[in-house]
Design an enzyme around this catalytic site. Structure first.
Site, short mmCIF file in Angstrom:
data_model
loop_
_atom_site.label_atom_id
_atom_site.label_comp_id
_atom_site.label_asym_id
_atom_site.label_seq_id
_atom_site.Cartn_x
_atom_site.Cartn_y
_atom_site.Cartn_z
N ASP A 11 0.86 -1.20 0.03
CA ASP A 11 0.06 0.04 -0.06
C ASP A 11 0.71 1.25 0.18
O ASP A 11 1.93 1.00 0.40
CB ASP A 11 -0.80 -0.07 1.32
CG ASP A 11 -1.78 1.28 1.44
OD1 ASP A 11 -2.43 1.50 0.31
OD2 ASP A 11 -1.81 1.91 2.34
N SER A 12 0.36 2.42 -0.23
CA SER A 12 0.93 3.78 -0.26
C SER A 12 1.48 3.86 1.35
O SER A 12 2.38 4.83 1.28
CB SER A 12 -0.02 4.71 -0.74
OG SER A 12 -1.07 4.87 0.20
N CYS B 80 -11.10 2.92 -0.87
CA CYS B 80 -9.97 3.54 -0.35
C CYS B 80 -9.66 2.53 1.03
O CYS B 80 -10.50 2.32 1.78
CB CYS B 80 -9.87 5.01 0.07
SG CYS B 80 -8.53 5.65 0.71
N GLU C 34 -6.12 8.44 9.82
CA GLU C 34 -5.10 8.24 10.47
C GLU C 34 -5.02 9.01 11.73
O GLU C 34 -3.95 8.82 12.51
CB GLU C 34 -3.91 8.92 9.47
CG GLU C 34 -3.76 8.18 8.30
CD GLU C 34 -2.34 7.90 7.55
OE1 GLU C 34 -1.34 8.96 7.92
OE2 GLU C 34 -2.24 7.34 6.48
N CYS D 165 -3.63 -0.71 -2.11
CA CYS D 165 -3.94 0.39 -2.32
C CYS D 165 -4.87 0.61 -3.57
O CYS D 165 -4.54 0.15 -4.74
CB CYS D 165 -2.82 1.57 -2.70
SG CYS D 165 -2.74 3.08 -3.00
N HIS E 236 -8.41 3.32 3.81
CA HIS E 236 -8.45 4.14 4.96
C HIS E 236 -10.10 4.02 5.39
O HIS E 236 -10.34 4.16 6.72
CB HIS E 236 -8.12 5.47 5.05
CG HIS E 236 -6.73 5.62 5.06
ND1 HIS E 236 -5.98 5.19 3.93
CD2 HIS E 236 -5.93 6.22 6.15
CE1 HIS E 236 -4.63 5.51 4.16
NE2 HIS E 236 -4.53 5.92 5.31
N1 DGL Z 1 -3.85 3.84 0.13
C1 DGL Z 1 -4.43 4.77 -0.52
C2 DGL Z 1 -5.84 4.24 -1.20
O1 DGL Z 1 -6.43 3.16 -1.06
C3 DGL Z 1 -4.92 5.95 0.11
C4 DGL Z 1 -3.98 6.85 0.88
C5 DGL Z 1 -3.14 7.59 -0.31
O2 DGL Z 1 -3.64 8.56 -0.90
O3 DGL Z 1 -2.05 6.87 -0.65
O4 DGL Z 1 -6.20 4.76 -2.52
#
Ligand code: DGL
Length: 273
Positions: free
Chosen positions: A17-18, A191, A159, A80, A193
């Site tokens: 993931d990012s 997403c 977060e 992600c 989060h």
């Molecule tokens: N992990 C990213 C997503 O699911 C969210 C956070 C980011 O913008 O990197 O799109």
């Protein structure tokens, strides 16, 4: 024993993931596949991906995938949604390993659960701009109408751990009010989060709307695929969980409590070359 000399079934599920958000997908994987070893990479040095161009996200996605391959994983889960939205086809055609993203599994569940044919999708700016969810939904049914809404502020709120906070309710009303008025009956949490804010999202959108967690949907697809390819880990040993990040492992450990309910993650900082 090196990762290369162990039986294919006992190798890890690689997931990236990012940053921290992919832990919601790890949570779903641990629930559905409690025997599996997991190797996670979070690109905490370069997060967020959601506000970057598709070209840069693609470049990062290739580096993240290469890192996991070096760890000797048996499958790659792209947690992600932003990467899944803009780079999944490139990754699949370039790397010779099963790769699962978030878009198709989430879209498939949405098609199954919507009775009125009105589906909402929320995600980062890049995910919504890519139109990958509407495209995937159109592939299952041309009759379903998709209503999309980017919700970038949900990422920092999750977060911060503000899953039950007046500011989150205010932001949710701003983002979701229009979707509610459009009469959707299913909403894809597109997403990593957003499952953290699930309660506020459900209250704001209304209890008649089914929330679809793309991570949960993808975890079920991972199980299916491992079964089909005879890659399920049948070993009875305690599974091994390894976490790698590209910066600030300490913060990752703290947030692990919010995202995974675990405070004792073993986290190693790595430098992607
Ligand atoms: N992990 C990213 C997503 O699911 C969210 C956070 C980011 O913008 O990197 O799109």
């Amino acid at each position: 024993m090196s990762a290369w000399s162990i039986p294919q079934q006992q190798k890890s599920i690689g997931i990236f993931d990012s940053g921290i958000g992919g832990l919601t997908v790890v949570h779903a994987l641990m629930k559905h596949l409690p025997n599996e070893n997991i190797t996670y990479f979070g690109d905490t040095a370069r997060v967020p991906y959601g506000s970057k161009s598709a070209e840069v996200v693609r470049e990062y996605a290739f580096e993240d995938t290469r890192f996991l391959l070096q760890q000797g994983v048996k499958i790659i889960v792209v947690a992600c949604n932003t990467v899944s939205a803009v780079a999944i086809d490139d990754l699949k055609s370039h790397f010779d390993i099963p790769i699962i993203g978030m878009i198709k599994p989430g879209a498939t569940v949405a098609c199954d659960v919507t009775a009125r044919g009105q589906v909402g999708v929320i995600g980062t700016l890049a995910t919504i701009a890519s139109e990958s969810y509407p495209r995937a939904i159109r592939e299952c049914s041309a009759d379903i109408r998709v209503h999309s809404q980017p919700c970038p502020l949900f990422v920092p709120l999750a977060e911060e751990g503000w899953s039950d906070h007046p500011v989150t309710r205010l932001v949710a009303e701003e983002y979701l009010g229009k979707l509610r008025d459009q009469g959707i009956d299913a909403l894809i949490l597109g997403c990593t989060h957003y499952p953290i804010l699930r309660n506020v999202i459900q209250e704001t959108i209304g209890s008649h709307v089914t929330l679809i967690d793309s991570g949960e949907a993808a975890a079920m697809r991972v199980e299916e695929l491992l079964r089909e390819q005879d890659l399920l880990n049948t070993s009875r040993e305690q599974p091994n969980y390894s976490f790698f990040v590209s910066d600030v492992p300490q913060k990752f450990k703290q947030l692990g409590q919010i995202f995974l309910g675990k405070s004792d993650l073993r986290v190693t900082k790595v430098h992607l070359t």
